[in-house]
Design a protein around this motif. Structure first.
Motif, PDB file in Angstrom:
ATOM      1  N   GLU A  94      -2.906   9.686   9.146  1.00 28.01           N
ATOM      2  CA  GLU A  94      -2.840  11.152   9.184  1.00 28.01           C
ATOM      3  C   GLU A  94      -2.276  11.585  10.538  1.00 28.01           C
ATOM      4  N   THR A 144       3.584   5.980   4.340  1.00 25.78           N
ATOM      5  CA  THR A 144       3.401   7.295   4.961  1.00 25.78           C
ATOM      6  C   THR A 144       4.764   7.886   5.281  1.00 25.78           C
ATOM      7  N   CYS A 201       0.859  -1.186   0.000  1.00 23.63           N
ATOM      8  CA  CYS A 201       0.000   0.000   0.000  1.00 23.63           C
ATOM      9  C   CYS A 201       0.896   1.237   0.000  1.00 23.63           C
ATOM     10  N   CYS A 232      -6.741  -0.170   1.279  1.00 25.77           N
ATOM     11  CA  CYS A 232      -5.516   0.136   2.008  1.00 25.77           C
ATOM     12  C   CYS A 232      -5.813   0.889   3.287  1.00 25.77           C
ATOM     13  N   SER A 242      -4.770   4.166   5.667  1.00 22.93           N
ATOM     14  CA  SER A 242      -4.181   5.502   5.543  1.00 22.93           C
ATOM     15  C   SER A 242      -3.919   6.088   6.925  1.00 22.93           C
ATOM     16  N   SER A 279      -9.615   2.869   3.665  1.00 20.10           N
ATOM     17  CA  SER A 279     -10.202   3.397   2.435  1.00 20.10           C
ATOM     18  C   SER A 279     -10.836   2.294   1.597  1.00 20.10           C
TER      19      SER A 279
END
Length: 407
Positions: free
Chosen positions: A275, A210, A207, A271, A273, A267
């Protein structure tokens, strides 16, 4: 105070005080090439077996509790294909003694591993290779000379902020609360690498990674969720299509000396995600001493625990730090610190009952068993301490390398 009232108060205090179990077992690895079986009886901690196994640099142990199999990673080797590490399967007898049952070659530099499941309960092992700049996977149980299922090899176009970031250095692999994703903090590349688990094949699909602040050096992480939860080592994950409720991730950064807090979302692309929401220094007064680095991180409920190496906060010993997670927004703040009862606490593990913490102090080559108050979450007195193998030089790959509970 009335006598009966005084007796009741004293009894209540005695009941509230954490006490160690009658007996427990642990396993430890040492960079001297040995794996140790340890036995705790009250306040007595002793070595019950010393086994020469797992290559030249045993670095990490992962237990499959259902099959009583311990998987040991050997940190020997680099990203040079002419060198390699090994993965060793050890069968654990009811009394905790280990017997080697299978060995296979791996990419060099294996420092951490995690068991994950695909459909129909099939099990696999993912390994983070620090010097090997890679992540690999194996189908379980392993057999002699078994090839890897997958190998992900990483490169960098530019070096990082410090010499330690000369190449990618995955330092850990760990599951999200749904058991459907694996995250690998890459200390060299300043990345959190993310993989989804293919339920049919057990293979990992990459994926988007980050990015972590340049020069942070992410080392270890832990998830929190108000849905499907895991609060102890070795708990079983149930694979789900998406996480239930709110999920957050807490990462400690070795080079930057910080902790970062992330909101986690799942999502439709399949995958995970991340933040970033907060960056703090996980140390009293918000200042990390010169040369000190965060190492391990664990969590129970809203209490987080971070080991800090070479801070000498409790001379001649280093520190353990307790942080509180806000139920309101998931942010964290430092609560207090206590002694690691040794030098360079590389790893630590909380037992399933939540009343004991085993701290693996690398440089002093000691295992310290410390009380944990299950009501407050605070760490307390030392129950027992034992030197396991030879002490190591601070800053080197010497000394005690890992510790886990047999449960």
């Amino acid at each position: 105070m009335h006598l009966n009232t005084l007796l009741l108060a004293l009894a209540s205090t005695a009941l509230a005080k954490p006490t160690p179990p009658a007996s427990a077992r642990l396993w430890a690895t040492h960079y001297n090439g040995n794996v140790y079986t340890l036995e705790l009886n009250g306040t007595d901690l002793a070595i019950k077996q010393t086994l020469k196994t797992c290559g030249a640099m045993p670095s990490w142990l992962t237990l499959d509790a259902k099959t009583r199999t311990v998987y040991c990673s050997n940190e020997d080797g680099t990203n040079d294909p002419s060198t390699h590490g090994t993965l060793t399967a050890l069968r654990a007898a009811p009394d905790g003694r280990l017997q080697e049952v299978a060995v296979t070659d791996t990419v060099g530099g294996g420092v951490n591993s995690v068991i994950y499941e695909a459909d129909e309960g099939k099990k696999y092992l993912a390994i983070a290779h620090y010097e090997g700049s890679a992540v690999s996977t194996f189908a379980l149980p392993i057999e002699n000379n078994q090839p890897a299922l997958q190998e992900f090899h990483f490169n960098m176009t530019h070096p990082g902020k410090v010499a330690q970031q000369d190449s990618p250095h995955p330092h850990e692999v760990f599951l999200d609360p749904t058991g459907s994703f694996i995250v690998s903090p890459d200390l060299g590349a300043d990345l959190l690498r993310v993989y989804s688990i293919n339920g049919d094949s057990g293979k990992l699909d990459e994926c988007p990674s980050t990015n972590v602040t340049f020069g942070s050096g992410p080392r270890h992480g832990v998830f929190w969720t108000d849905g499907t939860d895991r609060t102890s080592e070795g708990a079983t994950h149930q694979r789900k299509l998406a996480a239930v409720g709110k999920t957050m991730l807490y990462v400690v950064n070795e080079i930057g000396g910080t902790m970062m807090v992330y909101d986690v979302s799942y999502s439709r692309s399949g995958c995970l995600s991340l933040e970033k929401k907060q960056t703090i220094v996980p140390y009293p007064k918000g200042v990390m001493p010169d040369g000190a680095t965060p190492a391990g991180i664990k969590r129970i409920g809203n209490a987080l625990y971070v080991s800090v190496r070479t801070d000498q906060g409790y001379k001649p010993n280093d520190s353990m730090v307790v942080l509180d997670r806000s139920p309101k927004d998931g942010s964290v703040k430092v609560r207090n610190s206590s002694s690691a009862f040794g030098k360079v606490p590389r790893t630590f593990v909380i037992n399933r009952a939540g009343n004991l913490v085993a701290i693996g102090d690398q440089a002093s080559a000691t295992v310290a068993i410390v009380l944990r108050d299950r009501q407050t979450g605070n760490l307390g007195d030392e129950v027992a301490v034992l030197q396991v193998g030879e002490p190591g030089k601070v800053g080197s790959a010497e000394g005690l390398s890992s510790i886990i509970w047999d449960e």
